[in-house]
Design a protein around this motif. Structure first.
Motif, mmCIF file in Angstrom:
data_model
loop_
_atom_site.group_PDB
_atom_site.id
_atom_site.type_symbol
_atom_site.label_atom_id
_atom_site.label_comp_id
_atom_site.label_asym_id
_atom_site.label_seq_id
_atom_site.Cartn_x
_atom_site.Cartn_y
_atom_site.Cartn_z
ATOM 1 N N GLU A 265 41.187 13.486 -31.127
ATOM 2 C CA GLU A 265 39.836 13.812 -31.583
ATOM 3 C C GLU A 265 39.069 13.201 -30.175
ATOM 4 O O GLU A 265 37.997 14.227 -30.351
ATOM 5 C CB GLU A 265 39.700 12.183 -32.473
ATOM 6 C CG GLU A 265 38.276 11.993 -33.381
ATOM 7 C CD GLU A 265 38.533 10.939 -33.926
ATOM 8 O OE1 GLU A 265 37.161 10.790 -34.686
ATOM 9 O OE2 GLU A 265 38.944 10.008 -34.075
ATOM 10 N N PHE A 266 39.533 12.000 -29.601
ATOM 11 C CA PHE A 266 38.679 12.167 -28.338
ATOM 12 C C PHE A 266 38.449 13.326 -27.258
ATOM 13 O O PHE A 266 37.172 13.918 -26.826
ATOM 14 C CB PHE A 266 39.265 11.294 -27.572
ATOM 15 C CG PHE A 266 38.211 10.846 -26.333
ATOM 16 C CD1 PHE A 266 37.232 11.028 -26.334
ATOM 17 C CD2 PHE A 266 38.823 9.800 -25.267
ATOM 18 C CE1 PHE A 266 36.670 10.211 -25.564
ATOM 19 C CE2 PHE A 266 38.291 9.361 -24.296
ATOM 20 C CZ PHE A 266 37.233 9.136 -24.636
ATOM 21 N N SER A 268 38.864 16.862 -28.231
ATOM 22 C CA SER A 268 38.213 17.831 -29.402
ATOM 23 C C SER A 268 36.367 17.526 -28.727
ATOM 24 O O SER A 268 36.006 18.240 -28.640
ATOM 25 C CB SER A 268 38.120 17.990 -30.381
ATOM 26 O OG SER A 268 39.827 18.525 -30.729
ATOM 27 N N ALA A 269 36.350 16.388 -29.165
ATOM 28 C CA ALA A 269 34.890 15.863 -29.133
ATOM 29 C C ALA A 269 34.387 16.183 -28.060
ATOM 30 O O ALA A 269 32.981 16.498 -27.010
ATOM 31 C CB ALA A 269 34.850 14.759 -29.053
ATOM 32 N N LEU A 270 34.780 15.565 -26.950
ATOM 33 C CA LEU A 270 34.742 16.160 -25.231
ATOM 34 C C LEU A 270 34.464 17.515 -24.741
ATOM 35 O O LEU A 270 33.738 17.807 -23.946
ATOM 36 C CB LEU A 270 36.398 15.379 -24.736
ATOM 37 C CG LEU A 270 35.701 14.082 -23.759
ATOM 38 C CD1 LEU A 270 36.350 13.523 -23.353
ATOM 39 C CD2 LEU A 270 34.481 13.345 -23.030
ATOM 40 N N ARG A 271 35.277 18.228 -25.570
ATOM 41 C CA ARG A 271 35.383 19.278 -24.781
ATOM 42 C C ARG A 271 33.554 20.013 -25.393
ATOM 43 O O ARG A 271 33.101 20.995 -25.198
ATOM 44 C CB ARG A 271 36.298 20.756 -25.536
ATOM 45 C CG ARG A 271 37.726 20.259 -24.888
ATOM 46 C CD ARG A 271 38.903 21.157 -25.800
ATOM 47 N NE ARG A 271 40.427 20.773 -25.293
ATOM 48 C CZ ARG A 271 41.058 20.773 -25.313
ATOM 49 N NH1 ARG A 271 41.351 21.363 -26.732
ATOM 50 N NH2 ARG A 271 42.508 20.758 -24.648
ATOM 51 N N ARG A 272 33.750 19.472 -27.100
ATOM 52 C CA ARG A 272 32.486 19.859 -26.921
ATOM 53 C C ARG A 272 31.357 19.815 -26.202
ATOM 54 O O ARG A 272 30.241 20.599 -26.654
ATOM 55 C CB ARG A 272 32.321 19.772 -28.683
ATOM 56 C CG ARG A 272 33.284 20.543 -29.809
ATOM 57 C CD ARG A 272 32.713 20.114 -30.807
ATOM 58 N NE ARG A 272 33.671 19.223 -31.110
ATOM 59 C CZ ARG A 272 34.984 18.445 -31.762
ATOM 60 N NH1 ARG A 272 35.377 19.680 -32.659
ATOM 61 N NH2 ARG A 272 35.079 17.610 -32.548
ATOM 62 N N GLY A 291 32.320 -0.003 -33.043
ATOM 63 C CA GLY A 291 33.363 0.986 -34.028
ATOM 64 C C GLY A 291 32.942 2.244 -33.394
ATOM 65 O O GLY A 291 33.230 3.269 -34.215
ATOM 66 N N LYS A 292 31.757 2.421 -32.863
ATOM 67 C CA LYS A 292 31.673 3.666 -32.995
ATOM 68 C C LYS A 292 31.677 4.203 -31.569
ATOM 69 O O LYS A 292 30.341 3.674 -30.139
ATOM 70 C CB LYS A 292 30.475 3.694 -33.265
ATOM 71 C CG LYS A 292 29.409 5.174 -33.150
ATOM 72 C CD LYS A 292 27.381 5.030 -33.587
ATOM 73 C CE LYS A 292 27.293 3.903 -33.253
ATOM 74 N NZ LYS A 292 25.308 4.396 -33.755
ATOM 75 N N LEU A 293 31.759 5.388 -30.471
ATOM 76 C CA LEU A 293 31.422 6.055 -29.603
ATOM 77 C C LEU A 293 30.547 7.378 -30.315
ATOM 78 O O LEU A 293 30.965 8.147 -30.552
ATOM 79 C CB LEU A 293 32.904 6.886 -28.812
ATOM 80 C CG LEU A 293 32.816 7.274 -27.722
ATOM 81 C CD1 LEU A 293 32.238 6.730 -26.155
ATOM 82 C CD2 LEU A 293 34.342 7.928 -27.508
ATOM 83 N N GLU A 294 30.198 7.261 -29.124
ATOM 84 C CA GLU A 294 28.964 8.189 -28.411
ATOM 85 C C GLU A 294 28.608 8.739 -27.459
ATOM 86 O O GLU A 294 28.845 8.174 -26.484
ATOM 87 C CB GLU A 294 27.216 7.733 -28.684
ATOM 88 C CG GLU A 294 26.345 9.458 -28.947
ATOM 89 C CD GLU A 294 24.450 8.584 -28.615
ATOM 90 O OE1 GLU A 294 24.204 9.007 -28.280
ATOM 91 O OE2 GLU A 294 24.164 7.243 -29.396
ATOM 92 N N ASP A 337 48.677 13.349 -30.999
ATOM 93 C CA ASP A 337 48.670 12.709 -32.247
ATOM 94 C C ASP A 337 48.800 11.392 -32.105
ATOM 95 O O ASP A 337 48.868 10.511 -32.992
ATOM 96 C CB ASP A 337 49.957 13.233 -32.951
ATOM 97 C CG ASP A 337 51.253 12.804 -32.460
ATOM 98 O OD1 ASP A 337 51.313 12.965 -31.451
ATOM 99 O OD2 ASP A 337 52.424 13.233 -33.321
ATOM 100 N N SER A 338 48.528 10.735 -31.195
ATOM 101 C CA SER A 338 48.728 9.557 -31.073
ATOM 102 C C SER A 338 47.513 8.874 -30.321
ATOM 103 O O SER A 338 46.544 9.883 -30.007
ATOM 104 C CB SER A 338 49.816 9.183 -29.436
ATOM 105 O OG SER A 338 49.898 9.869 -28.152
ATOM 106 N N LYS A 339 47.496 7.383 -29.645
ATOM 107 C CA LYS A 339 46.019 6.828 -29.433
ATOM 108 C C LYS A 339 46.310 6.115 -27.835
ATOM 109 O O LYS A 339 47.437 6.414 -27.204
ATOM 110 C CB LYS A 339 46.013 5.886 -30.096
ATOM 111 C CG LYS A 339 45.737 5.926 -31.569
ATOM 112 C CD LYS A 339 44.886 4.721 -32.126
ATOM 113 C CE LYS A 339 45.108 5.394 -33.917
ATOM 114 N NZ LYS A 339 44.269 4.617 -34.930
#
Length: 370
Positions: A265-266, A268-272, A291-294, A337-339
């Motif tokens: 998830e991290f 993919s968001a960074l790439r965009r 609980g939120k990263l912008e 698939d890990s964190k």
């Protein structure tokens, strides 16, 4: 000299030389491959005088001898030939004839007597041996190679530092001064050691040789040279001289604010978000709160972007900038698939990334002003 060899056998041998030969060099013969035939077969060799590779190939030798020609051109010729045997024969004035079915080639060669020797130990030094399972070595290289410096003026950072921090453990560390990647894995035997710096090029070539292998790698280190032999391939490299920096000083002693986030998830968001970041610094700002990263980026040439991602974070808010590429590099070599846990001390201190469930991997990245 004349011999016959199966196309795939020759192609594999030439493939191992492509990353070693120099494409642009003031010494023409360094762009060449050396082929030596004897009663046992054909030995294919290449070197740039810092890294060298030799592979024994199965061949039917009609007459022994040696020849040398452009590694790249011979590789391209063999790659385009049909399956089946090829015949190579030395001609007058170092020319070479290559025959494959109805195809005929005559290519220019150089005097094989001028071909340089493989990197060799200066001798006299104590021999050290490091045994690492091939899968472990590949993992350690993948998780550090991207952090190796490309600055030619900082030679002591232009390779991977390999060290035995304690008995039964092996550690690889790489840094370019902006980020540091470190991984430690268990190995059999061996006591504590001071460590050596393996050149990036040599490490990449070892990875190519052991691709798909599960066997152990035995690195023999003596006289400023590391040597390994596996599956009929011998590879040697000159170690990088100089002192690797004390990497312990780079790792923050405490980073109390910890963010936990899924790697896929991290990434993919960074790439965009990084698509519109400045080409000069590739910066992305991270604002983390409850609980939120912008994630956000902006460029006067392209525009701006932002995205929110849910995270596990219950500390004082943090607003900090990083080079997006430095973050994507490390996330790209971890299981999607890990964190990870990314920890911070304050808004101007390094970020520390650890893979959840893997206490022996650590990545430190310096922040940037945005």
């Amino acid at each position: 000299m004349e011999f016959s060899i199966e196309r795939d056998e020759l192609l594999h041998g030439l493939h191992l030389t492509q990353g070693i030969v120099e494409r642009r060099t003031t010494i023409p013969i360094l762009a060449n491959v050396l082929l030596e035939s004897n009663a046992d077969g054909v030995i294919i060799s290449a070197t740039d005088q810092e890294v060298g590779v030799r592979r024994m190939c199965i061949a039917k030798v009609k007459s022994a001898g040696a020849l040398t020609t452009s590694s790249r051109k011979l590789f391209e010729i063999v790659r385009e030939c049909a399956d089946g045997p090829l015949t190579l024969k030395s001609l007058d004035n170092n020319w070479i004839a290559v025959t494959s079915g109805k195809s005929r080639f005559r290519i220019v060669g150089l005097d094989p007597k001028e071909f340089p020797a493989m990197p060799a130990s200066r001798g006299g030094d104590e021999v050290a041996r490091v045994t690492i399972p091939a899968p472990t070595f590949r993992e350690m290289v993948a998780r550090t190679i991207f952090a190796v410096s490309t600055d030619e003026l900082r030679m002591n950072l232009s390779g991977i530092f390999l060290q035995r921090p304690e008995a039964g453990r092996i550690r690889a560390v790489a840094t370019d001064g902006h980020r540091l990647s470190m991984i430690t894995r268990p190995v059999e035997g061996g006591g504590q050691g001071e460590g050596v710096i393996l050149p990036r090029k040599g490490v990449n070539e070892i990875s190519k040789v052991i691709e798909g292998s599960d066997e152990d790698i035995v690195l023999t280190i003596q006289g400023g040279v590391a040597h390994t032999s596996q599956a009929g391939v011998e590879l040697s490299m000159r170690l990088i001289e100089g002192e690797f920096p004390d990497y312990h000083q780079v790792v923050p002693k405490s980073s109390p604010r910890i963010m936990t986030i899924g790697i896929g998830e991290f990434l993919s968001a960074l790439r965009r978000v990084s698509v519109v970041s400045s080409e000069r610094n590739g910066g992305v700002k991270m604002k983390i709160d409850d609980g939120k990263l912008e994630l956000s980026s902006m460029s006067p040439d392209f525009g701006e972007a932002s995205e929110e991602v849910a995270v596990d974070f219950n500390f004082e808010p943090v607003s900090i900038g990083f080079n997006a590429r430095y973050l994507m590099d490390v996330l790209g070599v971890l299981p999607g698939d890990s964190k990870i846990e990314m920890s911070f001390n304050d808004d101007s201190s390094p970020g520390v990334i650890r893979a959840v469930g893997d206490a022996d991997f650590l990545y430190v990245v310096m922040p940037m002003r945005l």
